[in-house]
Design an enzyme around this catalytic site. Structure first.
Site, mmCIF file in Angstrom:
data_model
loop_
_atom_site.group_PDB
_atom_site.id
_atom_site.type_symbol
_atom_site.label_atom_id
_atom_site.label_comp_id
_atom_site.label_asym_id
_atom_site.label_seq_id
_atom_site.Cartn_x
_atom_site.Cartn_y
_atom_site.Cartn_z
ATOM 1 N N ASN A 51 4.097 13.054 -14.288
ATOM 2 C CA ASN A 51 5.095 11.981 -14.290
ATOM 3 C C ASN A 51 5.475 11.613 -15.726
ATOM 4 O OD1 ASN A 51 4.962 12.040 -11.543
ATOM 5 N ND2 ASN A 51 3.884 10.095 -11.303
ATOM 6 N N ARG A 52 4.466 11.567 -16.602
ATOM 7 C CA ARG A 52 4.747 11.277 -18.016
ATOM 8 C C ARG A 52 5.599 12.393 -18.639
ATOM 9 N NH1 ARG A 52 1.723 8.258 -21.454
ATOM 10 N NH2 ARG A 52 1.051 9.983 -22.773
ATOM 11 N N SER B 296 -14.846 8.791 -16.494
ATOM 12 C CA SER B 296 -14.364 7.486 -16.995
ATOM 13 C C SER B 296 -15.027 6.414 -16.147
ATOM 14 C CB SER B 296 -12.837 7.366 -16.865
ATOM 15 O OG SER B 296 -12.475 7.172 -15.501
ATOM 16 N N ARG C 167 -9.469 11.125 -25.046
ATOM 17 C CA ARG C 167 -10.524 11.113 -24.032
ATOM 18 C C ARG C 167 -11.709 11.970 -24.455
ATOM 19 N NH1 ARG C 167 -7.263 11.315 -18.307
ATOM 20 N NH2 ARG C 167 -5.524 10.042 -19.019
ATOM 21 N N VAL D 256 -1.315 13.103 -8.625
ATOM 22 C CA VAL D 256 -0.092 13.126 -7.808
ATOM 23 C C VAL D 256 1.144 13.016 -8.706
ATOM 24 C CG1 VAL D 256 1.149 11.923 -5.950
ATOM 25 C CG2 VAL D 256 -1.338 12.101 -5.884
ATOM 26 N N TYR E 96 -13.473 4.233 -14.507
ATOM 27 C CA TYR E 96 -12.700 4.226 -13.253
ATOM 28 C C TYR E 96 -13.231 5.297 -12.299
ATOM 29 C CZ TYR E 96 -9.359 6.443 -10.211
ATOM 30 O OH TYR E 96 -8.807 7.080 -9.133
ATOM 31 N N HIS E 97 -13.348 6.546 -12.800
ATOM 32 C CA HIS E 97 -13.815 7.615 -11.909
ATOM 33 C C HIS E 97 -15.223 7.313 -11.396
ATOM 34 C CE1 HIS E 97 -10.480 9.946 -13.882
ATOM 35 N NE2 HIS E 97 -10.382 10.470 -12.684
ATOM 36 N N TYR F 125 2.008 2.862 -5.755
ATOM 37 C CA TYR F 125 2.704 4.157 -5.892
ATOM 38 C C TYR F 125 2.539 5.002 -4.628
ATOM 39 C CZ TYR F 125 3.627 8.873 -7.815
ATOM 40 O OH TYR F 125 4.100 10.138 -8.029
ATOM 41 N N ASP G 182 -6.021 -10.849 -1.307
ATOM 42 C CA ASP G 182 -6.986 -10.183 -2.184
ATOM 43 C C ASP G 182 -8.064 -9.492 -1.355
ATOM 44 O OD1 ASP G 182 -8.614 -9.416 -4.236
ATOM 45 O OD2 ASP G 182 -8.777 -11.416 -5.153
ATOM 46 N N ARG H 182 -0.901 -4.117 -9.234
ATOM 47 C CA ARG H 182 -0.402 -2.987 -10.008
ATOM 48 C C ARG H 182 0.781 -3.393 -10.862
ATOM 49 N NH1 ARG H 182 -0.643 2.676 -9.601
ATOM 50 N NH2 ARG H 182 0.798 3.589 -11.061
ATOM 51 N N LEU I 165 -0.376 -7.356 -5.271
ATOM 52 C CA LEU I 165 0.662 -7.006 -6.250
ATOM 53 C C LEU I 165 0.085 -6.854 -7.654
ATOM 54 C CD1 LEU I 165 3.509 -9.404 -4.987
ATOM 55 C CD2 LEU I 165 2.825 -7.193 -4.058
HETATM 56 N N1 USQ Z 1 -3.121 14.539 -20.190
HETATM 57 C C1 USQ Z 1 -2.426 15.074 -21.249
HETATM 58 N N2 USQ Z 1 -1.323 14.397 -21.683
HETATM 59 C C2 USQ Z 1 -0.879 13.233 -21.126
HETATM 60 C C3 USQ Z 1 -1.598 12.696 -20.034
HETATM 61 C C4 USQ Z 1 -2.722 13.371 -19.603
HETATM 62 O O1 USQ Z 1 -2.771 16.123 -21.771
HETATM 63 O O2 USQ Z 1 0.116 12.688 -21.592
HETATM 64 C C5 USQ Z 1 -4.314 15.246 -19.691
HETATM 65 C C6 USQ Z 1 -5.589 14.410 -19.729
HETATM 66 O O3 USQ Z 1 -6.265 14.551 -20.937
HETATM 67 C C7 USQ Z 1 -6.354 14.961 -18.527
HETATM 68 C C8 USQ Z 1 -5.261 15.439 -17.560
HETATM 69 O O4 USQ Z 1 -4.070 15.521 -18.317
HETATM 70 O O5 USQ Z 1 -7.122 16.067 -18.919
HETATM 71 C C9 USQ Z 1 -5.041 14.541 -16.383
HETATM 72 O O6 USQ Z 1 -4.780 13.235 -16.849
HETATM 73 P P1 USQ Z 1 -3.988 12.165 -15.929
HETATM 74 O O7 USQ Z 1 -3.778 10.941 -16.756
HETATM 75 O O8 USQ Z 1 -2.807 12.787 -15.282
HETATM 76 O O9 USQ Z 1 -5.036 11.940 -14.740
HETATM 77 P P2 USQ Z 1 -6.397 11.131 -14.648
HETATM 78 O O10 USQ Z 1 -6.635 10.218 -15.803
HETATM 79 O O11 USQ Z 1 -7.456 12.122 -14.334
HETATM 80 O O12 USQ Z 1 -6.162 10.188 -13.386
HETATM 81 C C10 USQ Z 1 -5.142 10.431 -12.407
HETATM 82 C C11 USQ Z 1 -4.905 9.145 -11.657
HETATM 83 C C12 USQ Z 1 -6.174 8.758 -10.909
HETATM 84 C C13 USQ Z 1 -6.630 9.917 -10.041
HETATM 85 C C14 USQ Z 1 -6.793 11.176 -10.865
HETATM 86 C C15 USQ Z 1 -7.064 12.415 -10.035
HETATM 87 O O13 USQ Z 1 -4.525 8.107 -12.557
HETATM 88 O O14 USQ Z 1 -5.917 7.603 -10.122
HETATM 89 O O15 USQ Z 1 -7.875 9.579 -9.452
HETATM 90 O O16 USQ Z 1 -5.547 11.459 -11.543
HETATM 91 S S1 USQ Z 1 -8.055 13.559 -10.913
HETATM 92 O O17 USQ Z 1 -7.468 13.808 -12.232
HETATM 93 O O18 USQ Z 1 -8.150 14.759 -10.136
HETATM 94 O O19 USQ Z 1 -9.359 12.919 -11.103
#
Ligand code: USQ
Length: 394
Positions: free
Chosen positions: A240-241, A179, A326, A211, A181-182, A11, A74, A35, A33
């Site tokens: 994005n969602r 998480s 979560r 992003v 991941y984090h 992305y 890889d 993702r 590839l």
């Molecule tokens: N959230 C909702 N509804 C949704 C999706 C998410 O309320 O449909 C909430 C989540 O509970 C969370 C927040 O929105 O509190 C952010 O969730 P997210 O899925 O947009 O982001 P996150 O899981 O934190 O991860 C994304 C990327 C990751 C990056 C991170 C930056 O997938 O790669 O490291 O954003 S950050 O959030 O600043 O850690």
């Protein structure tokens, strides 16, 4: 400059290749590839169709008049990474080649261990390959704002001054990731910091926020140059969602109370910030940390913004609260600094609403693809491991 992009098919990786090439840099990169496979595994699909690697490369050559050295390989294979660095001799390495999803890492033991194994080891391979093949190269490592968690004090950029029992020191700010991941990114930060100390490597650790965006200007009208945009529960990020949900008339899915605050950043700003980091390397042995986001919003504020912009283009949007899959604070203090990139010249390119508008116009052409995969919008991966679909709670 010669810039190597690890994760060039992703992305962020693909638009970065375009953005850096358009800015006069020479780019090469690697990607397995994965993702594309991970999104298929969770039943998702990119809302915007993306071209195959081969079609991307042809489109790139037509647009920029030069080929790009994009190898399928890889990052877990150390010899592959080291040999590529020896061939290309990068002056900067941007590491975007990791498993990026918090929910995916929470599915089960295998996904947790797989995420940490892949992310931590491939970052170690890149550090070792820099040391052995291109010791003067600058590593720009993609971390995440999520490494800090949500402490009840301001969040500095990586380090802070502490006084404890009458003595003072400048120490790494505590990481409290939310998480597996984090957590993997926290381990990478520690490993990268250590490598800068022992090998004099130059590194910038980017604490990037969430992003959003469908394209950058340099992609022009050629659809083969577009990047992916995911909307499933794992790889789709909040805005994005929400935009995809708005397009198909699905209620926006706010998790819990929706007061969670995060830093957000348009795709085109993410590209501009990564370029600034590349073009302004730190000195040997220096470990810099940049907090990279444009604005901090609560998820509710974002949903309301998406709803307002959607109504301007004739889409009616409802917002629902779902029980939160979560384990996270749903209401908290959030005040991160973001001065380092501004000091290097970062200025937000466009306001959030105009980016949302462009996103929804782009996504309207793909309504049927989103509708056909709408079942991936409701989460069933829970941090407490009981797998059940979230239900509407308000
Ligand atoms: N959230 C909702 N509804 C949704 C999706 C998410 O309320 O449909 C909430 C989540 O509970 C969370 C927040 O929105 O509190 C952010 O969730 P997210 O899925 O947009 O982001 P996150 O899981 O934190 O991860 C994304 C990327 C990751 C990056 C991170 C930056 O997938 O790669 O490291 O954003 S950050 O959030 O600043 O850690």
């Amino acid at each position: 400059m010669r810039v190597f992009i690890a994760g060039i098919d992703g992305y962020l990786g693909w638009p970065l290749a375009i953005h850096l090439s358009a800015s006069g840099h020479e780019v090469a990169g690697a990607d397995l590839l994965l993702r594309r496979q991970w999104v298929a595994e969770v039943g998702g699909i990119s809302a915007q169709p993306i071209a195959s690697r081969e079609d991307r490369l042809s489109a790139f050559e037509e647009r920029f008049g030069k080929a790009i050295d994009f190898r399928v390989g890889d990052l877990m294979d150390y010899d592959f990474v080291k040999e590529f660095f020896k061939d290309f001799q990068p002056e900067a390495v941007v590491h975007l080649g990791q498993m990026p999803s918090a929910p995916y890492s929470m599915i089960d033991q295998a996904h947790c261990v797989g995420t940490q194994e892949n992310n931590v080891i491939n970052n170690l391979n890149i550090l070792w390959a820099i040391k052995e093949a291109v010791p003067d190269a600058h590593l720009v490592k993609l971390g995440t704002m999520g490494e800090y968690g949500t402490p009840n004090i301001d969040i500095p950029e990586g380090f802070f001054e502490v006084e404890f029992r009458g003595r003072r020191d400048r120490l790494p700010f505590p990481r409290q990731a939310g998480s597996w991941y984090h957590q993997s990114k926290v381990h990478d930060s520690h490993n990268t910091h250590f490598a800068t100390k022992i090998w004099d490597i130059r590194a910038t650790d980017i604490m990037q926020g969430v992003v959003f965006g469908t394209q950058i200007e340099e992609m022009g009208d050629d659809l083969r140059l577009r990047t992916r945009l995911d909307f499933d529960q794992c790889f789709g990020t909040a805005i994005n969602r929400f935009c995809c949900q708005a397009i198909i008339g699905h209620p926006l899915t706010l998790f819990g109370r929706g007061m969670q605050k995060r830093g957000f950043l348009p795709l085109l700003d993410s590209m501009a910030c990564l370029r600034l980091a590349v073009e302004n390397p730190p000195g040997p042995g220096e470990f810099r940390v940049f907090n990279q986001f444009e604005n901090a919003y609560s998820v509710t504020e974002l949903a309301n913004m998406v709803k307002a912009v959607a109504s301007e283009i004739g889409l009616e949007v409802t917002i629902n609260h779902y029980d939160n899959p979560r384990t996270e604070l749903e209401e908290h203090y959030y005040q991160p600094d973001r001065q380092h990139l501004i000091n290097l010249g970062y200025q937000p390119t466009r306001d959030t609403r105009s980016v949302l508008r462009q996103m929804m116009l782009d996504l309207q052409d793909n309504r049927e693809r989103i509708e056909a995969h709408a079942h991936v919008l409701i989460p069933d991966i829970r941090w407490d491991s009981s797998r059940r679909r979230s239900e509407i709670i308000g």
